[in-house]
Enzyme design. Structure first.
Site, PDB file in Angstrom:
ATOM      1  N   HIS A 108       0.825  -1.214   0.000  1.00  0.00           N
ATOM      2  CA  HIS A 108       0.000   0.000   0.000  1.00  0.00           C
ATOM      3  C   HIS A 108       0.855   1.258   0.000  1.00  0.00           C
ATOM      4  O   HIS A 108       1.886   1.330   0.668  1.00  0.00           O
ATOM      5  CB  HIS A 108      -1.002   0.012   1.161  1.00  0.00           C
ATOM      6  CG  HIS A 108      -0.439   0.196   2.532  1.00  0.00           C
ATOM      7  ND1 HIS A 108      -0.286   1.433   3.116  1.00  0.00           N
ATOM      8  CD2 HIS A 108      -0.006  -0.704   3.453  1.00  0.00           C
ATOM      9  CE1 HIS A 108       0.207   1.279   4.346  1.00  0.00           C
ATOM     10  NE2 HIS A 108       0.386  -0.002   4.574  1.00  0.00           N
ATOM     11  N   ASP A 164       6.041   2.004   6.668  1.00  0.00           N
ATOM     12  CA  ASP A 164       4.622   1.630   6.501  1.00  0.00           C
ATOM     13  C   ASP A 164       3.933   2.626   5.577  1.00  0.00           C
ATOM     14  O   ASP A 164       3.413   3.617   6.034  1.00  0.00           O
ATOM     15  CB  ASP A 164       3.960   1.597   7.883  1.00  0.00           C
ATOM     16  CG  ASP A 164       2.529   1.121   7.837  1.00  0.00           C
ATOM     17  OD1 ASP A 164       2.102   0.607   6.800  1.00  0.00           O
ATOM     18  OD2 ASP A 164       1.833   1.263   8.857  1.00  0.00           O
ATOM     19  N   GLU A 210      -5.195   1.858   2.366  1.00  0.00           N
ATOM     20  CA  GLU A 210      -5.093   0.681   3.260  1.00  0.00           C
ATOM     21  C   GLU A 210      -5.334   1.099   4.698  1.00  0.00           C
ATOM     22  O   GLU A 210      -6.038   0.424   5.467  1.00  0.00           O
ATOM     23  CB  GLU A 210      -3.709   0.031   3.096  1.00  0.00           C
ATOM     24  CG  GLU A 210      -3.556  -1.306   3.831  1.00  0.00           C
ATOM     25  CD  GLU A 210      -3.037  -1.183   5.247  1.00  0.00           C
ATOM     26  OE1 GLU A 210      -2.979  -2.206   5.943  1.00  0.00           O
ATOM     27  OE2 GLU A 210      -2.688  -0.062   5.698  1.00  0.00           O
ATOM     28  N   GLU A 211      -4.735   2.239   5.056  1.00  0.00           N
ATOM     29  CA  GLU A 211      -4.824   2.713   6.445  1.00  0.00           C
ATOM     30  C   GLU A 211      -6.254   3.117   6.832  1.00  0.00           C
ATOM     31  O   GLU A 211      -6.548   3.334   8.003  1.00  0.00           O
ATOM     32  CB  GLU A 211      -3.875   3.902   6.669  1.00  0.00           C
ATOM     33  CG  GLU A 211      -2.404   3.632   6.354  1.00  0.00           C
ATOM     34  CD  GLU A 211      -1.697   2.769   7.397  1.00  0.00           C
ATOM     35  OE1 GLU A 211      -2.369   2.216   8.296  1.00  0.00           O
ATOM     36  OE2 GLU A 211      -0.453   2.653   7.305  1.00  0.00           O
ATOM     37  N   ASP A 238       3.970  -5.424   2.975  1.00  0.00           N
ATOM     38  CA  ASP A 238       3.622  -4.307   3.859  1.00  0.00           C
ATOM     39  C   ASP A 238       4.596  -4.329   5.043  1.00  0.00           C
ATOM     40  O   ASP A 238       4.406  -5.104   5.981  1.00  0.00           O
ATOM     41  CB  ASP A 238       2.168  -4.418   4.339  1.00  0.00           C
ATOM     42  CG  ASP A 238       1.739  -3.199   5.149  1.00  0.00           C
ATOM     43  OD1 ASP A 238       2.565  -2.293   5.349  1.00  0.00           O
ATOM     44  OD2 ASP A 238       0.561  -3.160   5.579  1.00  0.00           O
ATOM     45  N   HIS A 298       3.064   4.886  11.878  1.00  0.00           N
ATOM     46  CA  HIS A 298       1.913   5.755  12.156  1.00  0.00           C
ATOM     47  C   HIS A 298       2.298   6.999  12.966  1.00  0.00           C
ATOM     48  O   HIS A 298       1.414   7.655  13.525  1.00  0.00           O
ATOM     49  CB  HIS A 298       0.766   4.995  12.847  1.00  0.00           C
ATOM     50  CG  HIS A 298       0.297   3.798  12.069  1.00  0.00           C
ATOM     51  ND1 HIS A 298      -0.440   2.773  12.626  1.00  0.00           N
ATOM     52  CD2 HIS A 298       0.463   3.453  10.767  1.00  0.00           C
ATOM     53  CE1 HIS A 298      -0.702   1.857  11.724  1.00  0.00           C
ATOM     54  NE2 HIS A 298      -0.163   2.262  10.570  1.00  0.00           N
TER      55      HIS A 298
HETATM   56  N1  BES Z   1       1.430  -2.169   8.061  1.00  0.00           N
HETATM   57  C1  BES Z   1       0.308  -2.160   8.948  1.00  0.00           C
HETATM   58  C2  BES Z   1      -0.031  -3.546   9.469  1.00  0.00           C
HETATM   59  C3  BES Z   1       0.962  -4.123  10.447  1.00  0.00           C
HETATM   60  C4  BES Z   1       1.427  -3.368  11.507  1.00  0.00           C
HETATM   61  C5  BES Z   1       1.347  -5.441  10.329  1.00  0.00           C
HETATM   62  C6  BES Z   1       2.318  -3.917  12.414  1.00  0.00           C
HETATM   63  C7  BES Z   1       2.195  -6.008  11.248  1.00  0.00           C
HETATM   64  C8  BES Z   1       2.701  -5.227  12.280  1.00  0.00           C
HETATM   65  C9  BES Z   1      -0.922  -1.585   8.251  1.00  0.00           C
HETATM   66  O1  BES Z   1      -0.605  -0.470   7.455  1.00  0.00           O
HETATM   67  C10 BES Z   1      -1.903  -1.110   9.282  1.00  0.00           C
HETATM   68  O2  BES Z   1      -1.625  -0.138   9.933  1.00  0.00           O
HETATM   69  N2  BES Z   1      -3.022  -1.816   9.420  1.00  0.00           N
HETATM   70  C11 BES Z   1      -4.010  -1.425  10.381  1.00  0.00           C
HETATM   71  C12 BES Z   1      -5.303  -2.156  10.144  1.00  0.00           C
HETATM   72  C13 BES Z   1      -6.048  -1.692   8.918  1.00  0.00           C
HETATM   73  C14 BES Z   1      -7.275  -2.550   8.720  1.00  0.00           C
HETATM   74  C15 BES Z   1      -6.419  -0.229   9.008  1.00  0.00           C
HETATM   75  C16 BES Z   1      -3.534  -1.744  11.781  1.00  0.00           C
HETATM   76  O3  BES Z   1      -2.688  -2.619  11.942  1.00  0.00           O
HETATM   77  O4  BES Z   1      -4.030  -1.107  12.717  1.00  0.00           O
HETATM   78 ZN    ZN Z   2      -0.204   1.182   8.755  1.00  0.00          ZN
END
Ligand code: BES
Ligand code: ZN
Length: 257
Positions: free
Chosen positions: A70, A83, A117-118, A145, A222
């Site tokens: 993403h 990220d 994605e976020e 990712d 983040h």
């Molecule tokens: N890259 C992250 C996911 C992630 C974070 C995987 C830490 C493994 C370890 C992704 O961009 C993200 O932030 N995903 C969200 C969920 C999404 C459905 C909004 C999250 O993890 O809160």
């Molecule tokens: Zn993220």
């Protein structure tokens, strides 16, 4: 250099335009006319589209291979180097190497940079719907990712074992052994943490290699501190090698002179 790549912002749109231009320029400089790049709209409430760059296969109608990550970040000064700038450039580097190699494949290769994605895997849901609606067949999906953060010089590449296809993940494991030579660990997100889950939910086979063990991954994501300084280029290169192996092994090279 974008302050962020937020899916509801102009810089989010510019990031999509930038990626499209990069992959088009790479193909042009490599003298290739078999790449086509398109935007997939992210519904009506997100400005940022996903980018799908396809290298045509030589066999009409063959199932293709998807390699993606993403491009978006959260809003307001979120550089998102790891990220998921890391996965985004791992995808771009994979495309660059393959386009410059002169290799041709029976099957199409789709390089995808997902929007939003976020925001809850929104862009990837529209991409999956687009593939389904257009009846574009898919053999396997690799989700990149976060590939840039190396925990305490640990050389391991991790494989996420939930929301994925078990046999495709085993295949990814074997590719790492054969082509990358890195040690491997297995971990789990514990929830639908990235775009592989959008494919998985619709019955497609997906796998997700990852930078570190869950909870020992980059603590700065983040935040405004997710910057390039925290990235290990040597760790990232291993993920490009893996993605190139994934593409070449799954897409069936054809002999070229
Ligand atoms: N890259 C992250 C996911 C992630 C974070 C995987 C830490 C493994 C370890 C992704 O961009 C993200 O932030 N995903 C969200 C969920 C999404 C459905 C909004 C999250 O993890 O809160
Ligand atoms: Zn993220």
């Amino acid at each position: 250099r974008f302050p962020d790549r937020y899916a509801l912002s102009d810089t989010g749109v510019q990031a999509a335009e930038w990626l499209k231009l990069q992959v088009e320029t790479i193909a042009k400089n490599a003298g290739r006319s078999d790449l086509s790049v398109r935007f997939v709209k992210t519904g009506s409430s997100y400005k940022q589209p996903s980018v799908v760059a396809t290298i045509a296969g030589t066999e009409p109608g063959a199932e293709g291979v998807v390699i993606g990550g993403h491009m978006d970040t959260l809003s307001n000064n979120k550089p998102g180097a790891d990220d998921d700038g890391s996965g985004s450039v791992t995808v771009l580097e994979t495309a660059r190497v393959i386009l410059n190699s002169g290799m041709k494949f029976k099957r199409p290769l789709h390089f995808v940079w997902y929007a939003a994605e976020e925001q809850g895997l929104v862009g990837s849901q529209y991409v999956v719907s687009d593939f389904v609606a257009q009846k574009i067949p898919v053999r396997g999906v690799l989700q990149l990712d976060m590939t840039g953060y190396q925990y305490q010089n640990d050389e391991r590449m991790w494989i996420m074992d939930d929301y994925v296809d078990e046999s495709l993940s085993k295949f990814v494991n074997d590719l790492i052994v054969k082509y990358v030579g890195a040690p491997i660990g297995h971990s789990k997100c514990g929830y639908a943490c990235s775009d592989h889950a959008s494919w998985n939910r619709k019955g497609f086979k997906a796998a997700m290699p990852f930078e570190a063990q869950m909870n020992l991954d980059n603590p700065n994501i983040h935040t405004r501190d997710d910057t390039r300084e925290g990235m290990s280029l040597s760790h990232m290169v291993k993920f490009s090698k893996l993605a190139i192996a994934f593409a070449t092994e799954l897409a069936e090279p054809v002999a070229t002179k």
